[in-house]
Design a protein around this motif. Structure first.
Motif, PDB file in Angstrom:
ATOM      1  N   LEU A  92       0.833  -1.202   0.000  1.00 50.88           N
ATOM      2  CA  LEU A  92       0.000   0.000   0.000  1.00 50.88           C
ATOM      3  C   LEU A  92       0.868   1.253   0.000  1.00 50.88           C
ATOM      4  N   GLY A  93       1.889   1.280   0.849  1.00 47.53           N
ATOM      5  CA  GLY A  93       2.781   2.426   0.883  1.00 47.53           C
ATOM      6  C   GLY A  93       3.481   2.654  -0.450  1.00 47.53           C
ATOM      7  N   ARG A  95       2.387   1.797  -3.426  1.00 44.31           N
ATOM      8  CA  ARG A  95       1.434   2.287  -4.431  1.00 44.31           C
ATOM      9  C   ARG A  95       1.098   3.757  -4.213  1.00 44.31           C
ATOM     10  N   VAL A  96       0.949   4.139  -2.960  1.00 41.81           N
ATOM     11  CA  VAL A  96       0.682   5.550  -2.675  1.00 41.81           C
ATOM     12  C   VAL A  96       1.846   6.414  -3.162  1.00 41.81           C
ATOM     13  N   TYR A  97       3.071   5.959  -2.901  1.00 41.34           N
ATOM     14  CA  TYR A  97       4.243   6.720  -3.339  1.00 41.34           C
ATOM     15  C   TYR A  97       4.318   6.782  -4.860  1.00 41.34           C
ATOM     16  N   ARG A  99       1.842   6.752  -6.884  1.00 43.41           N
ATOM     17  CA  ARG A  99       0.827   7.693  -7.371  1.00 43.41           C
ATOM     18  C   ARG A  99       1.304   9.130  -7.208  1.00 43.41           C
ATOM     19  N   LEU A 100       2.013   9.413  -6.107  1.00 43.79           N
ATOM     20  CA  LEU A 100       2.480  10.777  -5.854  1.00 43.79           C
ATOM     21  C   LEU A 100       3.747  11.114  -6.628  1.00 43.79           C
ATOM     22  N   HIS A 302      -1.141  -0.003 -10.109  1.00 44.78           N
ATOM     23  CA  HIS A 302      -0.892   1.117  -9.202  1.00 44.78           C
ATOM     24  C   HIS A 302      -2.171   1.562  -8.495  1.00 44.78           C
ATOM     25  N   ILE A 304      -4.952   1.880  -5.737  1.00 37.70           N
ATOM     26  CA  ILE A 304      -5.008   1.751  -4.284  1.00 37.70           C
ATOM     27  C   ILE A 304      -6.301   1.072  -3.863  1.00 37.70           C
ATOM     28  N   ARG A 305      -7.415   1.479  -4.474  1.00 42.09           N
ATOM     29  CA  ARG A 305      -8.685   0.868  -4.103  1.00 42.09           C
ATOM     30  C   ARG A 305      -8.736  -0.624  -4.394  1.00 42.09           C
TER      31      ARG A 305
END
Length: 687
Positions: A92-93, A95-97, A99-100, A302, A304-305
């Motif tokens: 999860l971390g 994928r969040v990174y 995306r950003l 990529h 998150i949901r």
């Protein structure tokens, strides 16, 4: 038009194979008002245009063939679409990174190229609707697959990449055998030659001989028949571990691991299907099937949901699978069980009448909101624990056991379609069990509350509760002038959550081996003799989820009003058992007549219907999602249910003589359903 696409490719992407692929997919992708048929027409149009322009086709072959000779396919074949080995939180971390701050795409990594080409969220839908033969024609149009040196070189390279992926996947499967969670479920795997290890050895020999056969060093081809047998044994081993995890306890990490093992086995089978030279005619179709699966996986790469949804499903299954073996209420399948449920409901109602009285006096004592909330919550929580210890029950409790049993019947049906009659009969039993629990609660709580108030007035000469409190109670259960049904729905949500809490902690107790830990706990060994210590350990282990969830449920109920006070929202809860006790106390102040009493009792039962509907609907939804199934033909189920009711109308509220249902027995491991158990919270309240 295909000619315009070819001009664009020649002018803008003459030296860019990745840009060429992305441009082609963008051109094929259906527009907002189009469907997959338009993509099929474009594929056929592109094929015709290239056949009419040999120079353009040759340039395209050289451009894409050069990329094919250099691209890396291992990550897409052995990683894309499989659960991450990093675990949920790290994934999860990451994928969040991404995306950003996304990493630049590697044009030589086929996985990254897939993500660039199929970047729209609806790509998996239209790609899956295009026939495999159509995709195969497109591949042969874009890449040089002719039986010449260039085409053979490309095929050999992809074959070697697939072989390497198969070998690495087999190594990963063998390595998973020594994970602590796997060894906890089956310690013998550390000392015996399991199917996981045997698979890795056979795959290694298969890959070595396959390469030798490709290079002409071996005359005879080493077929994959033995690997197929070992793969089936590995699949059976995974299923056996899943079954052990139900009784031995599971976790999100273990469920994640077992799911990854199943996915890896399936991916090896898919690659073997493609590599089989004896089925060349089917290889292209199988490769296209894998292609569509990879497109879907790439679309979620990529996301998150999707990751959260997938992991929550695993968590839900880990809870509901354990809860399917435990629960405070089983389904009353015969008359003895039915009357035991009635007795259990009566016992719960008697305690609730006392709890309701304590709650009323706490509310009338003039405490500040926070200490009042603490006292009310403790009253609920400790009272629910007492009800559980006394083997009582509280109405409208729809435990995870009931929902899991129904979901199991749905899953047993072919392709997620349950036998409507068996499922209808199970629903009939569930409804009947809840009816008798409600009847026991309401009768006992209302009667004892009225008798306590009447006795107090006879002895003390004054009313037990004030007229203002009686008016407040009657107004609170009126759904016409107040928000009683909304509050009943909130209580239904807490009922649902209490079932999940019970399933989670029961599963946790099994996972930790709680009974063995408590038996040998250093402090308990000093304080208690062995027999007492063992009995205490067995009781806590068997009732761990129920005790914790009952108390937590009381906290949720007692604090709802205070949370609403802090947020400035009209939040409260209503429950049929507590509302019936409150009605008894209010009627002792001033009996409003039989008609008004009947109307108020109807309001109480309506509150119970909302409690039951909300809690059961949420629990069933989670159980179905956790098993990845659904009730695909609800009309058939309704017809089957109506047929059973029409045959035996009284069975809605009372079991027929010798009412035995084989499907329900199967759902409960062949045992007749009982009405009480030791492991689920079944207690609720009302503020």
């Amino acid at each position: 038009m295909p000619q315009q696409l070819l001009r664009t490719l020649a002018e803008r992407h003459a030296d860019d194979p990745v840009g060429t692929l992305v441009a082609i997919i963008d051109w094929l992708r259906p527009g907002p008002a189009e469907d997959a048929a338009s993509a099929i027409d474009r594929i056929e149009g592109l094929q015709a245009a290239l056949e009419a322009d040999p120079d353009a086709q040759q340039a395209l072959h050289e451009r894409l063939g050069e990329w094919l000779d250099q691209a890396r396919f291992f990550q897409i074949l052995a990683g894309l679409g499989l659960f991450s080995r990093r675990g949920f939180l790290r994934e999860l971390g990451q994928r969040v990174y991404e995306r950003l701050n996304p990493a630049p795409a590697d044009p030589m990594n086929a996985r990254d190229v897939f993500y660039l080409a199929f970047h729209e969220t609806d790509d998996p839908d239209w790609v899956a609707q295009v026939p495999p033969a159509c995709w195969e024609r497109l591949m042969r149009t874009l890449w040089p697959w002719e039986p010449d040196e260039t085409g053979q070189r490309g095929r050999d390279r992809l074959t070697r990449e697939a072989l390497y992926a198969v070998e690495m996947l087999a190594i990963w499967i063998a390595a998973e055998e020594f994970e602590p969670d796997i060894l906890r479920l089956d310690p013998s795997m550390a000392t015996r030659d399991s199917s996981f290890i045997a698979l890795q050895r056979e795959v290694g020999a298969y890959v070595r001989d396959y390469v030798g056969w490709l290079e002409g060093k071996l005359k005879d081809f080493h077929d994959d028949a033995h690997i197929r047998v070992l793969l089936e044994q590995c699949r059976e081993e995974v299923e056996r571990l899943r079954r052990r995890a139900v009784s031995g306890g599971t976790s999100i990490a273990l469920t994640h691991l077992l799911e990854r093992l199943g996915q890896t086995i399936a991916r090896i089978e898919r690659l073997l299907d493609i590599l089989d030279p004896k089925a060349c005619e089917q290889c292209s179709e199988r490769a296209t099937t894998l292609f569509t699966e990879l497109v879907e996986a790439s679309a979620e790469r990529h996301g998150i949901r999707p990751l959260i949804r997938r992991s929550v499903r695993q968590l839900a299954r880990s809870v509901t699978e354990n809860a399917s073996d435990k629960g405070e209420h089983y389904i009353a399948g015969d008359r003895p069980a039915y009357f035991r449920m009635l007795a259990s409901g009566l016992a719960g109602g008697l305690v609730i009448a006392v709890m309701a009285l304590i709650k009323i006096h706490i509310l009338e004592s003039g405490f500040a909101r926070l200490p009042e909330t603490v006292l009310v919550s403790l009253n609920y929580g400790l009272g629910f624990v007492l009800i559980h210890i006394l083997h009582g029950t509280v109405a409208t409790k729809q435990p995870a056991m009931t929902a899991a049993s129904i979901a199991e019947q749905v899953e047993l049906g072919e392709r997620g379609r349950a036998n409507p009659r068996k499922l209808a009969d199970l629903l009939l039993r569930v409804g009947r069990t809840q009816f008798v629990a409600i009847a026991g609660n309401v009768i006992a709580a209302l009667s004892l509350a009225f008798l306590i108030a009447w006795w107090w007035q006879q002895q003390a000469g004054t009313a037990l509760i004030s007229p203002e409190r009686a008016d407040y109670i009657l107004e609170g259960i009126n759904p016409v002038t107040g928000l009683a049904l909304l509050y009943a729905a909130i209580a239904g949500v807490w009922l649902f959550l209490s079932g999940l809490i019970a399933g989670f902690f029961d599963n946790r107790a099994a996972y930790l081996g709680l009974e063995a830990r408590l038996r040998e706990h250093p402090l308990l060994r000093r304080l208690l003799p062995q027999g007492t210590r063992h009995r205490l350990a067995a009781y806590i282990d068997g009732h761990y989820g129920a005790l914790i969830s009952n108390f937590a449920f009381g906290i949720m109920l007692g604090s709802t009003g205070y949370v609403g006070y802090l947020l400035g929202l009209p939040l409260d809860i209503r429950h049929v058992a507590f509302s019936s006790a409150d009605l008894g106390y209010a009627m002792s102040q001033e009996f409003a007549g039989p008609l008004m009493f009947a109307l108020l009792l109807g309001f109480v039962l309506l509150i119970g219907a909302v409690n039951l509907t909300v809690s059961f609907a949420l629990a069933l939804n989670v159980a179905l999602r956790a098993r990845g199934t659904r009730i695909s033909r609800p009309l058939n189920l309704l017809r089957a249910y109506w047929h059973l009711v029409r045959q035996r109308p009284a069975s809605l509220v009372y079991p027929p003589a010798a009412d035995v249902d084989t499907s329900t027995e199967a759902a409960h491991d062949g045992n007749a359903a009982t009405t009480t158990s030791r492991d689920e919270p079944g207690n609720h309240g009302d503020r």
